[in-house]
Scaffold this motif. Structure first.
Motif, PDB file in Angstrom:
ATOM      1  N   UNK A   1       0.826  -1.208   0.000  1.00  0.00           N
ATOM      2  CA  UNK A   1       0.000   0.000   0.000  1.00  0.00           C
ATOM      3  C   UNK A   1       0.861   1.258   0.000  1.00  0.00           C
ATOM      4  N   UNK A   2       0.323   2.302  -0.627  1.00  0.00           N
ATOM      5  CA  UNK A   2       1.006   3.605  -0.644  1.00  0.00           C
ATOM      6  C   UNK A   2       0.596   4.478   0.549  1.00  0.00           C
ATOM      7  N   UNK A   3      -0.222   3.935   1.457  1.00  0.00           N
ATOM      8  CA  UNK A   3      -0.692   4.736   2.593  1.00  0.00           C
ATOM      9  C   UNK A   3       0.483   5.329   3.389  1.00  0.00           C
ATOM     10  N   UNK A   4       1.558   4.555   3.523  1.00  0.00           N
ATOM     11  CA  UNK A   4       2.717   5.024   4.287  1.00  0.00           C
ATOM     12  C   UNK A   4       3.429   6.211   3.646  1.00  0.00           C
ATOM     13  N   UNK A   5       3.060   6.563   2.423  1.00  0.00           N
ATOM     14  CA  UNK A   5       3.731   7.668   1.717  1.00  0.00           C
ATOM     15  C   UNK A   5       3.011   9.005   1.860  1.00  0.00           C
ATOM     16  N   UNK A   6       1.829   8.997   2.509  1.00  0.00           N
ATOM     17  CA  UNK A   6       1.034  10.248   2.479  1.00  0.00           C
ATOM     18  C   UNK A   6       1.685  11.372   3.295  1.00  0.00           C
ATOM     19  N   UNK A   7       2.511  11.000   4.280  1.00  0.00           N
ATOM     20  CA  UNK A   7       3.200  12.042   5.050  1.00  0.00           C
ATOM     21  C   UNK A   7       4.281  12.710   4.207  1.00  0.00           C
ATOM     22  N   UNK A   8       4.883  11.929   3.319  1.00  0.00           N
ATOM     23  CA  UNK A   8       5.995  12.438   2.506  1.00  0.00           C
ATOM     24  C   UNK A   8       5.493  13.195   1.272  1.00  0.00           C
ATOM     25  N   UNK A   9       4.403  12.710   0.677  1.00  0.00           N
ATOM     26  CA  UNK A   9       3.891  13.333  -0.557  1.00  0.00           C
ATOM     27  C   UNK A   9       2.532  13.962  -0.280  1.00  0.00           C
ATOM     28  N   UNK A  10       2.535  15.275  -0.199  1.00  0.00           N
ATOM     29  CA  UNK A  10       1.313  16.016   0.178  1.00  0.00           C
ATOM     30  C   UNK A  10       0.327  16.089  -0.987  1.00  0.00           C
TER      31      UNK A  10
END
Ligand code: PMP
Length: 344
Positions: free
Chosen positions: A184-193
């Motif tokens: 999942x890409x959920x873990x990337x939401x902090x890095x990519x606004x």
């Protein structure tokens, strides 16, 4: 349509929902019933149906935020991820081009037509993999299912990251089928606004009929989607759907057992079809995408239907293929033995 309709519409054509008697392998539902917890919570919620539901879905957001390791303000719920996609279109695609693949989830094209948006269509490579460079280069609003439908092919997170990082524009990763074996890409939401991940309770959580989906993103993007949701349908998530969702989240064992059984039945189906000479993509979803050299996609669809099994057949580049939902292993054994009879 009447002469009063203000503009022509080309509505989405959903997979058939026949009354009964057919083995339904056409709309990627789960072959398993909802978790007993989901059923019990939903039944209990019926006692308070005189009240409007909580438009913020606070209890569900609290449970989901724990499960995903995000904050409640990173979540918005709606009546299915189709509604979330609709709200995202309304929020971001007036005046900006939606961008999606030529062979992908058909609802993006429907929404583009509805909003009068001139979509940029990116051709999948000949082997149906995503042309990551073309997506990374594209402006506009990116819609990318991972894994893709109807191919079932998944992109590694590094590719999602490359697309999200390449330009300052919205990237929507549609993770309807993520629970069947994709990162999942959920873990990337902090890095990519600029990244929005959409998810659903329809597939891996056996709640397609309840209608429950959500988005995970930076709080500012969630506020955008909420602004549309509260403009159109603030109470779109019923109390029953919320309760069923909470019950499902409380029953991790059941969730894991169901998806493991589907992954196992998928492996069986892929092997059996390949054994019968089919070309089958490496699906990471709860469906397989398969082509026979001996019968056309249309013929196979019709022959299976005559034998009581409903699969999906699309046109265009998917013309030679059928998309088959992975059901219980016993369903898939029946499918394979019917296909053996159909093949010349
Ligand atoms: N995205 C994809 C790729 C799908 O195949 C579907 C199911 N048709 C959806 C989103 C929508 O699912 P739901 O509205 O049931 O959450």
């Amino acid at each position: 349509m009447s002469r009063y309709l203000s503009r022509p519409l080309e509505p989405y054509v959903p997979g058939e929902q026949p009354g009964g008697g057919l083995l339904k392998l056409n709309t990627n539902e789960s072959p398993f019933p909802p978790s007993p917890h989901a059923i019990a919570y939903a039944a209990d919620s019926a006692r308070r149906a005189e009240l409007y539901p909580d438009p913020e879905c606070k209890a569900l957001a609290a449970a989901m935020s724990k499960s995903l390791g995000v904050k409640p303000e990173n979540l918005v719920f709606a009546d299915g991820s189709d509604s979330i996609l609709n709200y995202a279109f309304a929020a971001y695609c007036t005046g900006r081009r939606p961008v999606f693949a030529d062979l992908t989830y058909g609802f993006y094209k429907t929404l583009s037509g509805f909003y009068g948006a001139d979509a940029q269509i990116i051709r999948l490579n000949d082997d149906f993999t995503v042309d990551v460079d073309a997506f990374a280069d594209a402006d506009g609003v990116i819609f990318l299912p991972n894994p893709n439908a109807p191919t079932g092919l998944a992109l590694p997170l590094s590719d999602i990251e490359r697309i999200a990082a390449s330009r300052d524009r919205i990237v929507i990763v549609d993770e309807a089928y993520v629970d069947f074996g994709t990162e999942s890409a959920v873990g990337l939401i902090g890095k990519y606004k600029n990244l929005i991940v959409t998810r659903t309770f329809s597939k891996s959580r056996s709640l397609a009929g309840a209608r429950l989906g959500f988005a995970v993103a930076d709080a500012e993007l969630i506020a955008d989607i909420n602004a549309v949701k509260y403009s159109l349908d603030p109470y779109c998530v019923t109390s029953h759907a919320m309760a069923a969702g909470l019950g499902s989240l409380a029953d991790t064992d059941y969730f894991d057992a169901c998806r493991e059984r589907i992954i196992d039945a998928r492996a069986y189906t892929v092997d059996a079809l390949r054994g019968l000479g089919f070309y089958v993509t490496n699906s990471a979803a709860n469906f397989v995408f398969a082509k026979s050299c001996a019968v056309s996609g249309g013929e196979l669809y019709r022959a299976l239907r005559e034998r009581g099994i409903l699969v999906r057949h699309f046109g265009g580049r998917a013309e030679d293929f059928v998309r088959i939902t992975v059901g219980k292993k016993s369903d898939m054994k029946r499918l394979i033995s019917e296909i053996e009879r159909i093949l010349p």
